[in-house]
Design a protein around this motif. Sequence first.
Motif, PDB file in Angstrom:
ATOM      1  N   VAL A 150     -21.000  -2.025   7.952  1.00 30.56           N
ATOM      2  CA  VAL A 150     -20.079  -1.082   8.459  1.00 30.56           C
ATOM      3  C   VAL A 150     -18.795  -0.687   7.372  1.00 30.56           C
ATOM      4  N   ASN A 151     -18.328   0.577   7.274  1.00 31.86           N
ATOM      5  CA  ASN A 151     -17.402   0.821   6.245  1.00 31.86           C
ATOM      6  C   ASN A 151     -16.127   0.197   6.915  1.00 31.86           C
ATOM      7  N   LEU A 152     -15.445  -0.515   6.173  1.00 30.33           N
ATOM      8  CA  LEU A 152     -14.285  -1.406   6.504  1.00 30.33           C
ATOM      9  C   LEU A 152     -12.854  -0.371   7.000  1.00 30.33           C
ATOM     10  N   GLU A 153     -12.735   0.714   6.026  1.00 29.65           N
ATOM     11  CA  GLU A 153     -11.790   1.490   6.330  1.00 29.65           C
ATOM     12  C   GLU A 153     -11.986   2.443   7.523  1.00 29.65           C
ATOM     13  N   GLU A 154     -13.232   2.960   7.792  1.00 30.61           N
ATOM     14  CA  GLU A 154     -13.720   3.704   9.142  1.00 30.61           C
ATOM     15  C   GLU A 154     -13.237   2.801  10.258  1.00 30.61           C
ATOM     16  N   ALA A 155     -13.508   1.581  10.213  1.00 31.33           N
ATOM     17  CA  ALA A 155     -13.302   0.510  11.518  1.00 31.33           C
ATOM     18  C   ALA A 155     -11.819   0.385  11.477  1.00 31.33           C
ATOM     19  N   ALA A 156     -11.093   0.268  10.305  1.00 28.16           N
ATOM     20  CA  ALA A 156      -9.648   0.284  10.442  1.00 28.16           C
ATOM     21  C   ALA A 156      -8.925   1.634  11.062  1.00 28.16           C
ATOM     22  N   ARG A 157      -9.567   2.745  10.657  1.00 27.16           N
ATOM     23  CA  ARG A 157      -8.914   3.790  11.392  1.00 27.16           C
ATOM     24  C   ARG A 157      -9.313   4.028  12.753  1.00 27.16           C
TER      25      ARG A 157
END
Length: 507
Positions: free
Chosen positions: A50-57
């Motif tokens: 998973v893309n970490l910043e997409e998950a954070a957003r």
Amino acid sequence: MSRNRKKRILLSLFSVGLVCFVWFEGSKETARLDKDDYPIWMEMMEEPNVNLEEAARAFDAYWDNHAHYRGDKSKKFERWYEANRKRLDQNGNVISAAQVRNEYQRMRELTAAAQEGKWFNYGPVNVGRTVDGDPRNGGRVKDVAFHPTDPNTFYVSCFKSGFFKTTDAGSTWSQMTDHLSEEVYISKLKTADPNTIYLGTNLGVLKSINGGADWASTGLSTYKTNALLIKPDNEDIILVGNEVGIYRSINAGESFTQVKSASLVEELRIHPTNNNIIYASTNGSGYGSTADRDSQFFRSVDGGVTWTENSTDFGDGSFMKLAVTPAKPDYVYAINTRDYDGQNSFEGVYKSTDAGVTFTKQSGDTPCITGYDDSGAISRGQPNYNLFIVSDPNNSDIIYAGGVKSWKSVDGGVNWTQAFNNVTALGFGLHLDQLTWAYSPVNDQLYAVNDGGIYFLNEDSKFQTITDGLPIAEVWECTQSQVNKENVAGGTFHAGIKLNRNGVWYS
């Protein structure tokens, strides 16, 4: 996650008027995102790349419109984010466990050179006492497995810390998987040949034929595996419960066939006298609509070849675990939690007297044996993580069960008293977050495992810790004294802060 990181993401969102979009595959997931109350970030944590910043957003967008509550899994996400933010590829995607394993194995094959530097395990190896002398914060133990004839030999599976063996009833421990990168969740030994051991890991099933000295992949090298079972009358038949269902091998793990599709199978139990009757249950994880996230109970009467579901006898739940007892071979106990009904995490304890064909509810709601509250008042707990139930092998009416804490019933699950506070040999309580308790089939000794270590119930009916010697505290950050270089402190996962002062570890 850190406050600065969250602030940075929120400022970025507001400054450019960005609308948060998350990548999905398929219309079902897209439809779910349209629901305001759907925490897609929970599923994103389970995606291997998973893309970490997409998950954070996605995480931040969800909590912009929801109020936090105890046990809402936000802390789990923050830990996950912190652990992975330094483990990203050039595109900001999390490096998967499979990639780590493959690269580690490649490195070991390419270099035969000895490791440079004089590395050794500084600790904490022993638990370390708190200021009041309470030795309960060792580290996470997920499962205990037993040698078929020697009561002093047993094994513990300890998540990221690996797999350990004792031959002296827990006085000392030996690490069996230091050269592996896999997390270890469960183990099973062949009765006819205890040197053959199977491990359930975050990357499928591993096998050793020499007592754990060497490990090899089996025909199942993917999926988190929390459930394992070796069929007693034919030990070449292995049953596995994992993220996507139930798998069966008829050739000692060389190959596997999926025999049941299901989400997050976390329990497999076998009838004590009929080896063809097998039970399974799942962890619904609390994602999606009510229909998507319910726990499930399955039953097989042909040794795990085919399975039928009982979806009528249980209430809506999120996680179910099972217990059987040779005292009453046709009895099956089930504890069921719920994660989406206000603050009440305890759906109920159920009993079957006909080998899992039908179940009757014994108790539910209060006392809330899965929650946080000492009194048993309704509370959430962590109903998709910590859960256990075990039945006495000689008295089917005696049951231990719970979640965050532990409770005891002496009437088959109808009434419960707390068995958590003031129950240890030194007068303290058990560590929080109970995982898998088990009786030794050799001497009927009861063992309790949880996020703090492993205990056994001694002859004085007190739980005695045998966690010392297990280097399983997962240290996330550490620091060193500039005055005395031997003094080191570290923050751990579930085991508090550890401090080495002049060679002695404290919690």
